[in-house]
Structures are given as structure tokens and as C-alpha cells.
Design a protein around this motif. Sequence first.
Motif, PDB file in Angstrom:
ATOM      1  N   ASN A   1       0.851  -1.189   0.000  1.00  0.00           N
ATOM      2  CA  ASN A   1       0.000   0.000   0.000  1.00  0.00           C
ATOM      3  C   ASN A   1       0.880   1.230   0.000  1.00  0.00           C
ATOM      4  O   ASN A   1       1.944   1.253   0.637  1.00  0.00           O
ATOM      5  CB  ASN A   1      -0.912   0.032   1.229  1.00  0.00           C
ATOM      6  CG  ASN A   1      -1.925  -1.101   1.224  1.00  0.00           C
ATOM      7  OD1 ASN A   1      -1.751  -2.090   1.918  1.00  0.00           O
ATOM      8  ND2 ASN A   1      -2.975  -0.960   0.433  1.00  0.00           N
ATOM      9  N   GLY A   2       0.438   2.259  -0.714  1.00  0.00           N
ATOM     10  CA  GLY A   2       1.199   3.492  -0.722  1.00  0.00           C
ATOM     11  C   GLY A   2       1.087   4.226   0.607  1.00  0.00           C
ATOM     12  O   GLY A   2       0.079   4.120   1.305  1.00  0.00           O
ATOM     13  N   VAL A   3       2.145   4.936   0.960  1.00  0.00           N
ATOM     14  CA  VAL A   3       2.157   5.746   2.185  1.00  0.00           C
ATOM     15  C   VAL A   3       2.607   7.152   1.808  1.00  0.00           C
ATOM     16  O   VAL A   3       3.628   7.326   1.136  1.00  0.00           O
ATOM     17  CB  VAL A   3       3.110   5.164   3.248  1.00  0.00           C
ATOM     18  CG1 VAL A   3       3.139   6.068   4.478  1.00  0.00           C
ATOM     19  CG2 VAL A   3       2.708   3.749   3.627  1.00  0.00           C
ATOM     20  N   MET A   4       1.816   8.152   2.239  1.00  0.00           N
ATOM     21  CA  MET A   4       2.170   9.541   1.962  1.00  0.00           C
ATOM     22  C   MET A   4       2.248  10.339   3.253  1.00  0.00           C
ATOM     23  O   MET A   4       1.444  10.135   4.164  1.00  0.00           O
ATOM     24  CB  MET A   4       1.137  10.180   1.032  1.00  0.00           C
ATOM     25  CG  MET A   4       1.141   9.619  -0.374  1.00  0.00           C
ATOM     26  SD  MET A   4       0.151  10.613  -1.516  1.00  0.00           S
ATOM     27  CE  MET A   4       1.107  12.121  -1.617  1.00  0.00           C
ATOM     28  N   LYS A   5       3.233  11.234   3.325  1.00  0.00           N
ATOM     29  CA  LYS A   5       3.340  12.173   4.438  1.00  0.00           C
ATOM     30  C   LYS A   5       3.132  13.559   3.857  1.00  0.00           C
ATOM     31  O   LYS A   5       3.981  14.055   3.111  1.00  0.00           O
ATOM     32  CB  LYS A   5       4.702  12.074   5.116  1.00  0.00           C
ATOM     33  CG  LYS A   5       4.851  13.022   6.303  1.00  0.00           C
ATOM     34  CD  LYS A   5       6.240  12.940   6.910  1.00  0.00           C
ATOM     35  CE  LYS A   5       6.366  13.899   8.082  1.00  0.00           C
ATOM     36  NZ  LYS A   5       7.743  13.883   8.643  1.00  0.00           N
ATOM     37  N   ASN A   6       1.984  14.133   4.148  1.00  0.00           N
ATOM     38  CA  ASN A   6       1.564  15.376   3.494  1.00  0.00           C
ATOM     39  C   ASN A   6       1.499  15.124   1.990  1.00  0.00           C
ATOM     40  O   ASN A   6       0.718  14.315   1.535  1.00  0.00           O
ATOM     41  CB  ASN A   6       2.497  16.524   3.873  1.00  0.00           C
ATOM     42  CG  ASN A   6       2.498  16.765   5.380  1.00  0.00           C
ATOM     43  OD1 ASN A   6       1.455  16.690   6.027  1.00  0.00           O
ATOM     44  ND2 ASN A   6       3.671  17.052   5.935  1.00  0.00           N
ATOM     45  N   THR A   7       2.345  15.783   1.203  1.00  0.00           N
ATOM     46  CA  THR A   7       2.342  15.549  -0.247  1.00  0.00           C
ATOM     47  C   THR A   7       3.531  14.707  -0.700  1.00  0.00           C
ATOM     48  O   THR A   7       3.714  14.476  -1.898  1.00  0.00           O
ATOM     49  CB  THR A   7       2.357  16.892  -1.004  1.00  0.00           C
ATOM     50  OG1 THR A   7       3.506  17.644  -0.602  1.00  0.00           O
ATOM     51  CG2 THR A   7       1.084  17.687  -0.717  1.00  0.00           C
TER      52      THR A   7
END
Length: 732
Positions: A89-95
Motif C-alpha cells: 500500500n502506498g504511504v504519503m506524508k503530506n504531499t
Amino acid sequence: MEALELTKEKEKLSQTIEIIGKILNDEKIDLNNLYDNFIGDREELWRIADRKKLHISNLEVALDKPYFARIDFTSENDGKTSTIYIGKNGVMKNTDIVVTDWRAPISSLYYNSEVGECSFEAPNGIIKGNMSLKRQYEIESGKLQEYFDVDLVSQDSLLQKYLNSNNDARLKSIVSTIQKEQNDVIRKKISDNIIVQGVAGSGKTTVALHRIAYLVYSYIKNIKQNQYLVIGPNSVFLKYIRSVLPELDVSGVEQLTYEGFVKNCIKESININSSDKKVSQSISGKRITDVDKFKCSMKYQKMLEKFMNLYFYSITSNSLLLGDFEVLSKERITEIFRSTESSFSNNLSNRIDNAIERICRYIDENRDEILSRYSEYSYELFKNAVTDVEKNKMRNLFAKDRTEILKNCRSLIRKYFNKSKAEATKLYKLFISTIFDFDIYHYDKLSELKKETTKNIKSNSYDFEDLAALLYIQLLISPNKDYEKIKHVVVDEAQDLGEFNFFALKKALPSATFSIFGDLAQSIYDYRSVNNWDEVNNTMFNNNGSVITFNKSYRTTAEIMDVADDVAESIGLERSDLVARHGDDVKFTAVEHDNNIPNFIAQKICEYKKKGYKSVAIISKTNLLSNYINDDLAALGVAIPNISENDDLSDDKFRVCTISNQLAKGLEFDAVIINNPNENIYSSDSNLDMKLLYVAITRALHELDIVYSGKLTRPLENHLKKNKGKQLTLTR
């Protein structure tokens, strides 16, 4: 140098886990605040909360294994080199992207491309560049165990480790080992109709599930998850895959058998007879008629179509009357009804609605002429009235009738068409009772077909082979609009369906494209099913679908697949391309009497458990034989379940089980014991028997034992001769 690189990778993993941990903590706080502070629609709150819960669940999984691969890619456009870590699964921190989802366009480089010049298809076009590194990771409980630098995702160390693992581990680590030919199918556009013919163990079900996951991810802005549908062979199979979809970030996708789909569409309370009896009869050679095949053919569809056309026009066989006054002649109504045939939605319900509007409009346009005729009609009646009571009664009636005409007779017309509202089962009964009137093919078994079907209908029970006809009738009279929203359908174990089944399925899902997966070598319902995929491509897609072949088997060891290929070859089917994974030889054990077989199996189960195998199946040809061996094992103190259609194999209590060929299809087990494949039980002269044997052999991941008494079925005997009997032991 290697030690320094390993240190860097460990530091990177720690940093990633720390970031994920912070994001996870923030998401949990946000979820609590959401419940406390949300203002608005309650259902919207639940939708947002469900999305957050799923995100939290994915993050918790990512803490243990954030990613499984890395690629270093330099874009030709700007010369910038990006280091991309790929995870389930993708993980994003802010952008900022911390981990790239395996379904993202750039991730296709990991599955499809070699190190060096490469390209991938992005939403804004083809991106070219150079991949300088492709790395796979073995991560467990947040700890880096090892990593491999590879070229293609093929027969490398990670794939071999995955293939050698037990059933549970395989399901959980599948994403990291998808092969190029599998990835190409997974990433096909949603507009593509595809048919995949795949040998046993080629990953058909794996690809089917990951294709849904990919489509859900790629088209999330335009298509909801409940606009996808999975059609599977039986409830055992559906329960087996149901536990996998949530791990692929998929929820809300409906999963049905063909039987369940038809029942949902016709919305009637009907009983569907189990196919067990017919399969058993077919397996034993007792079912020599081709009535079932005919019912699943397009010839049967054409006969039914002729019947329905006649029925459609029988509903306008009377004039439209107000009492004895003819508002419109039956010829005029028939003419108007015929004019609706080219309407956009050509089912009876819509045509009737359309016809009502057109008849109302016709009456409106010709109201003066109709009222004039009515005046003449009413005057003649009124002349014959004698008493004042009769005259007043007639005046009231005439006023009422005139009001109806002024309203374009809408109420009268609806009543006129109400008689045509029939259920699919009633129309099917009428069709069967008059079937000789529609025998356009001069079918010589029509009397037998009529007799068998009439008997079932009287008890409100239907065979699988009747379902395409029932579904087709329902679609012609009033389809289930809920299924018109479906955009993509995955059909697994599709070789079990007949051509008419596919035709009706496509008609029931007019807005959907299809991904169809099957193996003709595993067609144990060949008394009703398709002969080749060209039939399906023509019937469903007008030959515009793509037929793709998976000929490489990943499930079993080379030793097991060699035995399966010998069986397949005996009935004219091609051998598979083996993945170079070796294991123990297949063991053939001859016993002196049938009653020695349970003792051998009981001993083997203990051996398998000691080896650490988590799933073990004893496969028998029929449900009856499976019940017998289960009883025999119970008498020896080995109490294990015998699988039925209602069982959920994800439950730990089914880890070791007895099961029939019919229910084992589509499943896999760490180790398999085949119960007594002698020539009497699995006749080498029967294509169906050999397909059943092929299915049984190819359920095994790592180890296969074959125990028998009497004369071994010929393809297995020939295999032993080819190998000079080195695998044969004799037990008394």
C-alpha cells in the motif's frame, strides 16, 4: 562496501517505520476527533470513518513490512534520479510519497523491465529513462532479513523462497513476486475484455484478485468498489478468496456464484438442484445424453428467443375497450407496440412503458375522432334506455368514460398491459410445455428434455443448466437495474460455464467489461461447458476480446507437474512450462487391499504434520468416496472434517481435510494424498476422469502421495514405467 549498504538499508527501513508510526498515531487521533466534532450527515460520517479505519489498518500492516522492493530510476525528461520504495500500500506524508503503491504506474518497471533503458505508461504519456537498480527485500516484523539485487522478477531467490513457503505465506507475499506475464494482464485497461487460459498453478486466481485491486486503485475517482463483481464456481471457493481481498485494499466488491447471481436477478424463491448428482453420473459414465449441453448452447437460446418474440406480440391480441367501446383496435395497438422494438432498452417492461406513452400520445392526437365515435356508441346505448334510473346510470358511465378518454386512457392502458406481467419461472414453464412449437433445430432429445424439466418445474426446482434460460427470460421482461451499474466483472473457473451462460451474463451486465479466467483441462463439468475460448470470445465480445495463455506453472514442484503433464498429455493437452523449483519425488504406494488405504493415509498425515505442513488434503474422485475415506479415518482415530459446499476453508479447523475433486478445484494445499486412482476409478479411456485426476494432482504445492490398490490408471502407470518405478513402494 556490502556491509555499508546493508547499514544504509537498515537505517532507511527504521526511518520509514518511524514516519509510518507517526502518521498512524495522527490518523488514530483524527478518527477520535472525527466522531467528536463531525457536523453533517451521519452516513457521510460513517463513510469517512470507514476510509480512515482502512487507512489505519493498512498503516498497521506497513509497520511490519513497509515495502518489498526498490527501484532507482532516472527520467529522460529532466535527468533526475528517483529512489522509489514499492509496497503493498502506498504511504504519503503530506504531499511526499514515502512508499509507492505496487499499483502505481511507475511500479510496473519493477515487474516488467530489466535494469537499463526502460519506460512506463503514466497518465500523461510514456515516460522513458534508465533504471540503474532493482532491489527486493525480505522484511519480517519490521526487521530487514536480507535483500537481493535482481534484473527481472523471475526465477530469483525471492520467488523461489515464496514458492517454497506454505500456503499462508504465499497468499501474504504474492504482490512482491508477480511475474511479467501476470502483471501485463493485471494492468490491462478496464475497457479491455480478456480471456485467460491458464494451466493449473499459473496464478489465474492470483491475477484475477490483483486485477480487481489494480482497477480499484487506478479508477478510484470514477468507479466505486461496488461497481465490480466476482463470479466464482462455488461457495467454498468464494470464501477462500474472500479473506484475500481485504489484504489487497479491496472491500465492497460483491462475490457470487452463477447460481447466486441468477437468483438475485430473477428475484424469485426457487430451488437450484445440486450438480453433485449429475457430476457423479457423468464421472461414472452413466450420463450419456447431451440434453445438458444443449440447454447451455446458443441453439437453446435461439429457441427461447423465438418463444419470447411470440409471447411479446400475444399481449396485444385484444382491442383496447371501454366497456364494449373499441378505443383502439388490436391491429393499431400491435402496430404501436412493434414500433417500440428499436427503443434503447428493449426489454418488455421498458417497451410496455414506452408503448403506454405512445398509445396515450396517439389517443391525445386523435381524441376528437375517438370522442366522436364514442358519442355515436353512447347515443345508441342511451336510445335503448327506458327508465330514468337507467338513463342516469348511463349518463354517469358516459361521463366517466369521457373523462378517461380526455386523460388519454392512461389508467385503462395500464390495466390492459397488466396481464403481460409474468414471472420468469412461469414463462419458462410455458416455453417447456410448448417447446415442440419452437424446435427449429429438430433436436432428437427434445422429449427427454421436456420430461426432465417439467418434472423439476413442478417441484419449483431447477438444474444449473436451466439458469441461463431463466436469466435470459428475466432480462427480456425486466432486468435487475442494480447490475446495470457494474463496470467490470471477473469470472474465475470459467471453464465450468456453457456458451448460453456467458451470453446471458453479458446481457445482464450491459455496462461491464470482463476478465475471464479458466483452464479447459480442468473442465469437470464438460457435459455442459464450453469447448473452447473462441466460442466465448465470439458470444460475448464479437471476437474483439483478447485470449491470453498462461502456460507456466508456479504452484507445484517440477516433480509433481511432470506427473500432471503426463496425465494431460494422455488426452491430447499440451504440457506446461515448468518453473525450475524442485522438491521430493511424487510417491506411489501400492497396497494389497482397499482397506489398507486408510492406515497408510493416517500415517502420512502424521508425517506431513511433523514436516510442518499447515494444509493437507486427501482428495477423492467423488463426494461419496470422500465421505467413505473420512469415515474410515475416523474409525482409526483420525477425526478430520470432510469438506462440503458450505464450509469456509479459511477456518483453521479445515487445515487437514478430506475433499472431493469437485470442491478441490481452484484450491491449493501444502501436501496432497490422492485416494486410490486405479483404472476402475479413474478410467484412462475417459477424458473427464483424466481431467479430474489432473485437478487432484495439481492441488499440491510441495508434496504429493498417491496410494492405490489394484491396477493403477494407465497414464500414472506409464509415468512410473518412464521413471522405471523408482517412486513405487508396496505396502501390505
